[in-house]
Design a protein around this motif. Sequence first.
Motif, PDB file in Angstrom:
ATOM      1  N   LEU A 127      54.787  33.838  95.501  1.00  0.00           N
ATOM      2  CA  LEU A 127      53.877  33.081  95.125  1.00  0.00           C
ATOM      3  C   LEU A 127      54.550  32.126  93.895  1.00  0.00           C
ATOM      4  N   LEU A 128      55.065  31.031  94.077  1.00  0.00           N
ATOM      5  CA  LEU A 128      55.777  30.337  93.101  1.00  0.00           C
ATOM      6  C   LEU A 128      54.956  29.396  92.385  1.00  0.00           C
ATOM      7  N   PRO A 129      54.924  29.638  91.025  1.00  0.00           N
ATOM      8  CA  PRO A 129      54.057  28.654  90.224  1.00  0.00           C
ATOM      9  C   PRO A 129      54.401  26.992  90.216  1.00  0.00           C
ATOM     10  N   LEU A 130      53.451  26.310  90.424  1.00  0.00           N
ATOM     11  CA  LEU A 130      53.794  24.950  90.586  1.00  0.00           C
ATOM     12  C   LEU A 130      53.764  24.166  89.231  1.00  0.00           C
ATOM     13  N   ASP A 131      53.264  25.021  88.214  1.00  0.00           N
ATOM     14  CA  ASP A 131      53.394  24.456  86.874  1.00  0.00           C
ATOM     15  C   ASP A 131      54.673  25.050  86.048  1.00  0.00           C
ATOM     16  N   ALA A 132      55.498  25.225  86.775  1.00  0.00           N
ATOM     17  CA  ALA A 132      56.901  25.660  86.054  1.00  0.00           C
ATOM     18  C   ALA A 132      57.917  25.002  86.701  1.00  0.00           C
ATOM     19  N   PRO A 133      59.077  25.325  86.477  1.00  0.00           N
ATOM     20  CA  PRO A 133      60.288  24.501  87.215  1.00  0.00           C
ATOM     21  C   PRO A 133      60.399  25.121  88.562  1.00  0.00           C
ATOM     22  N   ILE A 134      60.689  24.244  89.611  1.00  0.00           N
ATOM     23  CA  ILE A 134      60.729  24.633  91.037  1.00  0.00           C
ATOM     24  C   ILE A 134      62.008  24.918  91.503  1.00  0.00           C
ATOM     25  N   GLY A 135      63.156  24.991  90.527  1.00  0.00           N
ATOM     26  CA  GLY A 135      64.312  25.195  90.939  1.00  0.00           C
ATOM     27  C   GLY A 135      64.761  26.581  91.536  1.00  0.00           C
ATOM     28  N   PHE A 151      60.405  22.118 101.881  1.00  0.00           N
ATOM     29  CA  PHE A 151      60.561  23.280 102.108  1.00  0.00           C
ATOM     30  C   PHE A 151      59.797  23.943 103.316  1.00  0.00           C
ATOM     31  N   ILE A 152      60.743  24.989 103.959  1.00  0.00           N
ATOM     32  CA  ILE A 152      60.075  25.377 105.352  1.00  0.00           C
ATOM     33  C   ILE A 152      58.669  25.899 105.173  1.00  0.00           C
ATOM     34  N   HIS A 153      57.919  25.719 105.892  1.00  0.00           N
ATOM     35  CA  HIS A 153      56.251  26.088 105.715  1.00  0.00           C
ATOM     36  C   HIS A 153      56.019  27.391 105.719  1.00  0.00           C
ATOM     37  N   ASP A 154      56.795  28.262 106.462  1.00  0.00           N
ATOM     38  CA  ASP A 154      56.445  29.671 106.305  1.00  0.00           C
ATOM     39  C   ASP A 154      57.587  30.393 105.381  1.00  0.00           C
ATOM     40  N   HIS A 155      58.453  29.913 104.661  1.00  0.00           N
ATOM     41  CA  HIS A 155      59.169  30.623 103.724  1.00  0.00           C
ATOM     42  C   HIS A 155      59.038  30.627 102.384  1.00  0.00           C
ATOM     43  N   SER A 156      58.114  29.482 102.024  1.00  0.00           N
ATOM     44  CA  SER A 156      57.511  29.313 100.443  1.00  0.00           C
ATOM     45  C   SER A 156      56.266  29.377 100.311  1.00  0.00           C
ATOM     46  N   ARG A 157      55.549  30.085  99.316  1.00  0.00           N
ATOM     47  CA  ARG A 157      54.361  29.881  98.908  1.00  0.00           C
ATOM     48  C   ARG A 157      54.095  29.524  97.451  1.00  0.00           C
ATOM     49  N   PHE A 158      53.276  28.594  97.270  1.00  0.00           N
ATOM     50  CA  PHE A 158      53.027  28.083  95.875  1.00  0.00           C
ATOM     51  C   PHE A 158      51.628  28.380  95.299  1.00  0.00           C
ATOM     52  N   VAL A 159      51.406  28.542  94.180  1.00  0.00           N
ATOM     53  CA  VAL A 159      50.405  28.644  93.366  1.00  0.00           C
ATOM     54  C   VAL A 159      50.122  27.895  92.063  1.00  0.00           C
ATOM     55  N   LEU A 160      49.030  27.347  92.035  1.00  0.00           N
ATOM     56  CA  LEU A 160      48.669  26.907  90.702  1.00  0.00           C
ATOM     57  C   LEU A 160      47.478  27.536  89.864  1.00  0.00           C
ATOM     58  N   ASN A 161      47.744  27.927  88.927  1.00  0.00           N
ATOM     59  CA  ASN A 161      46.879  28.897  88.052  1.00  0.00           C
ATOM     60  C   ASN A 161      45.917  27.762  87.189  1.00  0.00           C
ATOM     61  N   VAL A 169      56.540  19.122 101.311  1.00  0.00           N
ATOM     62  CA  VAL A 169      57.493  18.229 100.504  1.00  0.00           C
ATOM     63  C   VAL A 169      56.804  18.252  98.856  1.00  0.00           C
ATOM     64  N   ILE A 170      57.655  18.461  98.181  1.00  0.00           N
ATOM     65  CA  ILE A 170      57.419  18.132  96.464  1.00  0.00           C
ATOM     66  C   ILE A 170      58.329  16.902  96.014  1.00  0.00           C
ATOM     67  N   GLU A 171      57.703  16.011  95.545  1.00  0.00           N
ATOM     68  CA  GLU A 171      58.438  14.839  94.960  1.00  0.00           C
ATOM     69  C   GLU A 171      58.150  14.864  93.729  1.00  0.00           C
ATOM     70  N   GLN A 172      59.116  14.989  92.707  1.00  0.00           N
ATOM     71  CA  GLN A 172      59.133  15.310  91.554  1.00  0.00           C
ATOM     72  C   GLN A 172      59.991  14.172  90.616  1.00  0.00           C
TER      73      GLN A 172
END
Length: 241
Positions: free
Chosen positions: A77-85, A221-231, A201-204
């Motif tokens: 679960l990767l945070p969307l409110d932090a760098p996505i590198g 991002f491949i749809h089943d390889h990454s999951r993102f979370v926004l707290n 797709v994340i456009e930044q």
Amino acid sequence: MYLYSEIYSDIKKDILTNHYRAGKPLPTQKKLAETYHTSRLTIKKALKLLQDEGLIYSQQGSGSFVRARTTEDDKELLPLDAPIGATYSHRDQNISSKLLYFDARLPNETEQKNLAIKSNEPVYDIKRVRLINDRYYSLEHTIMPASIAPLDEDILKGSIYDYLGNRGIQLTDARRILYATEADTETADALDIKKGSPVLVIEQTAYDQKGHAFEYSVSRFIHDHSRFVLNIHRKLPDFLG
């Protein structure tokens, strides 16, 4: 926004991006107060928010520690409110890059608008596939003003953000647009998936500490390889009338 709320958000990003690792102590309240140029009382308020959210816990006489995440799935679960590198989000894993394209050219209208530059200001045009533990992770198309810093193929094999950070350029703000689409031929070939497969797709547009736009990117991002979370943290008033 109150200062302690800003400090809470900043420390939270560092926890979610593994800068502060699970089971390890946070810096002392005194050290954090020095870092943020504030009082220990303000730091205590920020730490209280983190503790209420279950991100940290305290040990009497030992300070505050980062709490281990409850499930294995949380690691993805990767945070969307932090760098996505990839280097930021997967610091404890094997990260590699496959450079597909690198050149300098003049910007198009979309790039001029997002980077607040003129038509005669050259940009770097970079396309890379990012891999995590030798597994396809994302296709990044990044546009940067050539004036921001000199780039070469060796630099692009690693983390661009780390390289820029060493030159005093830090990502502090970003505008992100998220949407789902189907993989076109280029994306499918780059990520070794079928054409038409779903991708996120994340456009930044990324901004440095002076408020200057230094990157316009589109990452797929491949749809089943990454999951993102926004707290979301709702700031309640200190006093209710």
